[in-house]
Design a protein around this motif. Structure first.
Motif, PDB file in Angstrom:
ATOM      1  N   ASP A   1      33.857 -43.054  31.245  1.00 28.78           N
ATOM      2  CA  ASP A   1      32.528 -43.032  30.637  1.00 28.78           C
ATOM      3  C   ASP A   1      32.662 -42.327  29.289  1.00 28.78           C
ATOM      4  N   PRO A   2      32.865 -43.082  28.206  1.00 27.14           N
ATOM      5  CA  PRO A   2      33.201 -42.480  26.916  1.00 27.14           C
ATOM      6  C   PRO A   2      32.020 -42.127  26.009  1.00 27.14           C
ATOM      7  N   THR A   3      30.830 -41.931  26.546  1.00 21.46           N
ATOM      8  CA  THR A   3      29.665 -41.630  25.712  1.00 21.46           C
ATOM      9  C   THR A   3      29.944 -40.409  24.839  1.00 21.46           C
TER      10      THR A   3
ATOM     11  N   VAL B   1      27.057 -46.726  26.631  1.00 22.82           N
ATOM     12  CA  VAL B   1      27.990 -47.402  27.532  1.00 22.82           C
ATOM     13  C   VAL B   1      27.201 -48.422  28.345  1.00 22.82           C
ATOM     14  N   LEU B   2      27.517 -49.687  28.150  1.00 19.37           N
ATOM     15  CA  LEU B   2      26.837 -50.754  28.878  1.00 19.37           C
ATOM     16  C   LEU B   2      27.441 -50.950  30.269  1.00 19.37           C
ATOM     17  N   GLN B   3      28.750 -50.743  30.380  1.00 20.98           N
ATOM     18  CA  GLN B   3      29.445 -50.874  31.668  1.00 20.98           C
ATOM     19  C   GLN B   3      30.617 -49.905  31.658  1.00 20.98           C
TER      20      GLN B   3
ATOM     21  N   ARG C   1      46.104 -46.087  33.826  1.00 18.61           N
ATOM     22  CA  ARG C   1      46.240 -47.450  33.288  1.00 18.61           C
ATOM     23  C   ARG C   1      44.888 -48.161  33.360  1.00 18.61           C
ATOM     24  N   VAL C   2      44.508 -48.812  32.279  1.00 15.43           N
ATOM     25  CA  VAL C   2      43.191 -49.462  32.213  1.00 15.43           C
ATOM     26  C   VAL C   2      43.144 -50.657  33.167  1.00 15.43           C
ATOM     27  N   ILE C   3      42.164 -50.597  34.079  1.00 13.11           N
ATOM     28  CA  ILE C   3      41.901 -51.710  34.984  1.00 13.11           C
ATOM     29  C   ILE C   3      40.790 -52.564  34.392  1.00 13.11           C
ATOM     30  N   ARG C   4      39.781 -51.873  33.866  1.00 11.80           N
ATOM     31  CA  ARG C   4      38.680 -52.557  33.194  1.00 11.80           C
ATOM     32  C   ARG C   4      38.223 -51.666  32.043  1.00 11.80           C
ATOM     33  N   PRO C   5      38.225 -52.187  30.815  1.00 15.55           N
ATOM     34  CA  PRO C   5      37.760 -51.366  29.685  1.00 15.55           C
ATOM     35  C   PRO C   5      36.243 -51.157  29.753  1.00 15.55           C
TER      36      PRO C   5
END
Length: 192
Positions: free
Chosen positions: A138-140, A167-169, A177-181
């Motif tokens: 959550d990069p807000t 953050v929309l999603q 490791r990024v699973i979903r950006p």
């Protein structure tokens, strides 16, 4: 003074030894008899070399078989690891499913009890995620990172450009490791 002798005359004479013995010449085409001591030694050396060669060949075959066994076991372990990689995560998610099914099976629900049940189910899901190494992104308010975030739009705003405004999603990382950006809206400088 010595006479000059012709080569044909020298060939027939034999030198004399001090006791009156003479040396008998051996014909050029006749070879000396083989030394009987060297033959057994050569045969024994050859036999020992053949035994050593057979021993080394056997050791090589055993090493080759062992290497093949190790390779085969490693392939089986890799296949099992990939096949059952999600086993721990699946075991953590099963209670979540049980809770959701129990909530749907109950006929006398109030809005408040339904909310409490959903909150408890979410806690179970978060525990399963944490145990599996799955973390929320959550990069807000953070600087936009194209490796972890996906910008949907840019909005003019005060402050530093390329900052995550909304953050929309949420995004998710598995052991970093990024699973979903995370899908985000970022700031841009006014007038651009």
């Amino acid at each position: 003074m010595q006479e000059n002798k012709q080569p044909s005359e020298i060939q027939g004479e034999l030198p004399e030894l001090p006791d009156g013995e003479s040396v008998q010449p051996q014909p050029a085409n006749e070879q000396a008899a083989p030394d009987t001591d060297t033959m057994p030694r050569l045969e024994e050396t050859l036999r020992q070399a053949e035994l050593k060669a057979a021993e080394h060949h056997d050791a090589w075959l055993r090493a080759r078989a062992e290497t093949e066994n190790v390779r085969r076991r490693a392939q089986e372990d890799i296949a099992k690891a990939s096949k059952f990689a999600a086993e721990k995560f699946a075991a953590g998610v099963l209670p979540v499913r049980d809770s959701l099914e129990a909530a749907l099976a109950s006929e006398k629900q109030t809005l408040e009890s339904l909310r409490e049940g959903v909150e408890l189910t979410l806690k179970q899901l978060n525990a399963a995620f944490q145990n599996a190494g799955l973390t929320e992104e959550d990069p807000t308010g953070q600087k936009f990172d194209p490796n972890k975030h996906q910008a949907i739009s840019a909005i003019e705003a005060e402050g530093e450009p390329n900052t995550v405004l909304n953050v929309l999603q949420k995004g998710y990382l598995l052991h970093g490791r990024v699973i979903r950006p995370a899908m985000v809206m970022v700031s841009k400088a006014k007038g651009m």
